[in-house]
Design a protein around this motif. Structure first.
Motif, PDB file in Angstrom:
ATOM      1  N   GLU A  39       0.804  -1.226   0.000  1.00 47.16           N
ATOM      2  CA  GLU A  39       0.000   0.000   0.000  1.00 47.16           C
ATOM      3  C   GLU A  39       0.845   1.287   0.000  1.00 47.16           C
ATOM      4  N   PRO A  40       1.900   1.390   0.840  1.00 45.34           N
ATOM      5  CA  PRO A  40       2.698   2.633   0.838  1.00 45.34           C
ATOM      6  C   PRO A  40       3.372   2.894  -0.510  1.00 45.34           C
ATOM      7  N   ARG A  42       2.137   1.978  -3.481  1.00 44.12           N
ATOM      8  CA  ARG A  42       1.109   2.475  -4.396  1.00 44.12           C
ATOM      9  C   ARG A  42       0.816   3.944  -4.139  1.00 44.12           C
ATOM     10  N   THR A  43       0.771   4.303  -2.869  1.00 41.29           N
ATOM     11  CA  THR A  43       0.529   5.708  -2.517  1.00 41.29           C
ATOM     12  C   THR A  43       1.637   6.587  -3.062  1.00 41.29           C
ATOM     13  N   ASN A  46       1.550   7.048  -6.807  1.00 41.69           N
ATOM     14  CA  ASN A  46       0.432   7.857  -7.278  1.00 41.69           C
ATOM     15  C   ASN A  46       0.707   9.350  -7.183  1.00 41.69           C
ATOM     16  N   PRO A  76       9.487   7.760  -0.403  1.00 37.45           N
ATOM     17  CA  PRO A  76       8.457   8.679  -0.900  1.00 37.45           C
ATOM     18  C   PRO A  76       9.025   9.987  -1.443  1.00 37.45           C
TER      19      PRO A  76
END
Ligand code: ZN
Length: 76
Positions: A39-40, A42-43, A46, A76
């Motif tokens: 999930e992190p 994919r975030t 995006n 990130p």
């Protein structure tokens, strides 16, 4: 069937880099592979900021190394 014998770009300009399945042109991966990402990740992928290309390179390097998508970590 891995699709590896298929000529590059014969059916779509941008197949999924992980499994070579056709994908939507604006997606990094097909839906199946995308859902395999943590999930992190994919975030992070995006986000469309000035680091977006660097993250995409990390994704492609991970795939090129043959590592499972579920083990991908991206800063990130
Ligand atoms: Zn895929």
């Amino acid at each position: 069937m891995t699709g590896r014998s298929r000529p590059r770009g014969a059916y779509t300009a941008s197949p999924c880099p992980a499994c070579r399945a056709p994908k939507r042109s604006r997606w990094y991966l097909c839906g199946h592979c995308w859902n395999a990402l943590p999930e992190p990740v994919r975030t992070a992928l995006n986000l469309h900021d000035d680091q977006a290309h660097r993250r995409l390179r990390e994704l492609h390097a991970h795939i090129a190394a043959g590592l499972p998508l579920g083990q991908l970590e991206i800063n990130p």
